[in-house]
Design a protein around this motif. Structure first.
Motif, PDB file in Angstrom:
ATOM      1  N   VAL A  70      29.111   1.198   2.518  1.00  0.00           N
ATOM      2  CA  VAL A  70      27.734   0.909   2.666  1.00  0.00           C
ATOM      3  C   VAL A  70      26.919   2.193   2.295  1.00  0.00           C
ATOM      4  CG1 VAL A  70      25.735   0.409   4.347  1.00  0.00           C
ATOM      5  CG2 VAL A  70      28.064  -0.455   4.844  1.00  0.00           C
ATOM      6  N   CYS A  71      27.114   3.339   2.559  1.00  0.00           N
ATOM      7  CA  CYS A  71      26.342   4.736   2.324  1.00  0.00           C
ATOM      8  C   CYS A  71      26.548   4.690   0.396  1.00  0.00           C
ATOM      9  CB  CYS A  71      26.643   5.729   2.712  1.00  0.00           C
ATOM     10  SG  CYS A  71      25.988   5.991   4.196  1.00  0.00           S
ATOM     11  N   ALA A  72      27.457   4.409   0.129  1.00  0.00           N
ATOM     12  CA  ALA A  72      27.716   4.398  -1.606  1.00  0.00           C
ATOM     13  C   ALA A  72      26.928   3.562  -2.293  1.00  0.00           C
ATOM     14  CB  ALA A  72      29.025   4.312  -1.939  1.00  0.00           C
ATOM     15  N   LEU A  73      26.856   2.300  -1.582  1.00  0.00           N
ATOM     16  CA  LEU A  73      25.759   1.180  -2.303  1.00  0.00           C
ATOM     17  C   LEU A  73      24.360   1.802  -2.260  1.00  0.00           C
ATOM     18  CD1 LEU A  73      27.176  -2.155  -0.586  1.00  0.00           C
ATOM     19  CD2 LEU A  73      27.647  -1.219  -2.871  1.00  0.00           C
ATOM     20  N   VAL A  74      23.808   2.297  -0.942  1.00  0.00           N
ATOM     21  CA  VAL A  74      22.749   2.726  -0.952  1.00  0.00           C
ATOM     22  C   VAL A  74      22.314   4.249  -1.598  1.00  0.00           C
ATOM     23  CG1 VAL A  74      20.975   3.677   0.923  1.00  0.00           C
ATOM     24  CG2 VAL A  74      22.522   1.892   1.598  1.00  0.00           C
ATOM     25  N   ALA A  75      23.530   5.106  -1.697  1.00  0.00           N
ATOM     26  CA  ALA A  75      23.282   6.177  -2.655  1.00  0.00           C
ATOM     27  C   ALA A  75      23.062   5.872  -3.921  1.00  0.00           C
ATOM     28  CB  ALA A  75      24.729   6.925  -2.116  1.00  0.00           C
TER      29      ALA A  75
END
Length: 461
Positions: A70-75
């Protein structure tokens, strides 16, 4: 209603004549270390054991992977914004140019609250390791002075002390403080490697059974709870005005630190729950506890000392970030002018830094670590969802904006990021929702009674 959604002009943000410019001592390597400093710390050294014991069990490694995805998508969304709009406001500024003032204000307000409780949570974890070090050398502080009221004490005094000390350090300016931060990160990574090397020889596969004692619901709850441990990249984006060549270095720092931290988290989560039963990890210094439980007191001592030093880097990153958000909001008239004042010599926002430090210190002295972490998660997750939405909107409204990094597969990846973020929020407790919505209500009261009238955009209309 249209006034509530008025948008900031991107050209104004990039205006080189903007007053009170900050120093630019940070390069890509500094940013990666800052991101790792903000990330590798509470997630591994503090929160991992608590979440394994209460939510995910040995499946904490899967919780970390879910949060990392999830964080990778947001990052990716953050990296695009940072390459196009290098501003210290981070998600606040991104949503201001894409979604409008009221949304940006709530994002900024949410980040300020979320980071403040994150700071308090980190300080509580630092206190646990600090007390462990003192105990190992024969110094026993009164339990009432290192324990919060809900756990039978009076106050967590070491937590208050360290927040105040780090806040004072940052009032001296970033150029001097970053050296201490970089050293702290290197020490922290070193002691984590010691844990990996030593702990790998004491893994008992029986401790991984049952692997999911709380089921998939526990794994998802764990993913929501450890989410904030991946959010160091957001602290990086607040440094935009103090970065050399921000269009390139910000995206490198954001994605580089996230990748490095994900690998570390998954390995450590697996080793920790393999060394000790998840049932015994409901402590603030879980890694030290696990080493002691297998008779490796010498390694536990080194790790505790390293954690005491290393967690300072996490405190550094968040105490650094919150005043920069307040500075950006103050420049726009949404917060009082005192928040945008910087010292003429150090170029540091001293008033904001001191205020944030004081509030975080007070909270850290009295509130439970897990409760603080969940509230920080709620703030981060919802802000991230709005940043992902902003990427799609800005692609439509400013298609010709120069972007040195672009999110692939728009709008599919941003939509997926939004859905994943919303899913994680519904795995947090009702109490966390109540606390978060209460904070939002307070923010709305301030907006309609002060910020809306003082808005720079309103005065320019």
């Amino acid at each position: 209603m249209s006034n509530l959604f008025r948008k900031k002009d991107i050209r104004e943000i990039s205006n080189p004549k903007q007053p009170k410019k900050l120093n630019k001592p940070l390069g890509a390597f500094d940013l990666i270390l800052m991101g790792m400093g903000a990330t590798v710390g509470t997630g591994v050294l503090v929160i991992t054991g608590l979440v394994a014991a209460r939510d995910a069990g040995p499946a904490i490694s899967i919780s970390f992977i879910i949060s990392a995805i999830v964080c990778a998508l947001v990052a990716l969304c953050y990296a695009e914004f940072a390459s196009a709009i290098p501003s210290s406001g981070s998600a606040y500024t991104y949503t201001y140019v894409a979604l409008g003032e009221i949304v940006a204000y709530l994002v900024g307000w949410t980040i300020v609250g979320g980071y403040t409780v994150t700071l308090a949570s980190i300080a509580g974890g630092w206190s646990a390791y600090f007390n462990s070090v003192l105990t190992q050398i024969g110094i026993n502080l009164p339990s009432s002075l290192v324990t919060i009221p809900s756990q039978g004490g009076i106050i967590n005094l070491p937590a208050i002390f360290i927040v105040i000390c780090m806040s004072y350090l940052l009032t001296g300016g970033l150029r001097e403080s970053k050296r201490i931060n970089n050293i702290a990160v290197i020490i922290k990574i070193s002691v984590i490697l010691i844990f990996v090397v030593v702990g790998a020889f004491f893994i008992e596969p029986a401790n991984w059974k049952p692997f999911m004692p709380f089921g998939m619901s526990g794994v998802f709850a764990g993913a929501a709870s450890v989410f904030f441990a991946f959010t160091g990249f957001d602290a990086i984006s607040t440094s935009a005005e103090e970065v050399e060549n921000p269009q390139k270095n910000l995206s490198r720092g954001i994605l580089g630190s996230l990748l490095a931290c994900t690998v570390i988290y998954v390995i450590l989560g697996s080793i920790l729950t393999g060394m000790s039963s998840y049932k015994n990890l409901n402590v603030g210094d879980a890694l030290s506890y696990a080493l002691n439980s297998v008779g490796q007191g010498w390694a536990a001592g080194i790790l505790s000392i390293g954690a005491v030093i290393g967690i300072l880097a996490v405190l550094f990153a968040y105490i650094f970030a919150v005043p920069r958000i307040l500075l950006s909001m103050s420049r726009d008239g949404l917060m009082p002018k005192v928040f945008s004042k910087v010292n003429s010599n150090t170029k540091a926002p001293i008033f904001s830094t001191c205020l944030v430090g004081l509030l975080s210190a007070v909270v850290s002295g009295f509130i439970d670590l897990k409760a603080l972490a969940d509230l920080a998660n709620m703030s981060a997750i919802l802000s991230f969802a709005l940043v992902a939405l902003s990427v799609m909107v800005l692609r439509k409204t400013h298609p010709n904006l120069k972007r040195n990094f672009k999110v692939p597969f728009v709008p599919f990846l941003p939509i997926l990021a939004i859905l994943c973020c919303l899913f994680l929020t519904f795995n947090l407790s009702a109490k966390t929702w109540i606390y978060y919505l209460s904070w939002v209500v307070i923010g709305l009261i301030i907006y309609f009674t002060y910020s809306r009238k003082k808005s720079i955009l309103r005065k320019s209309e």
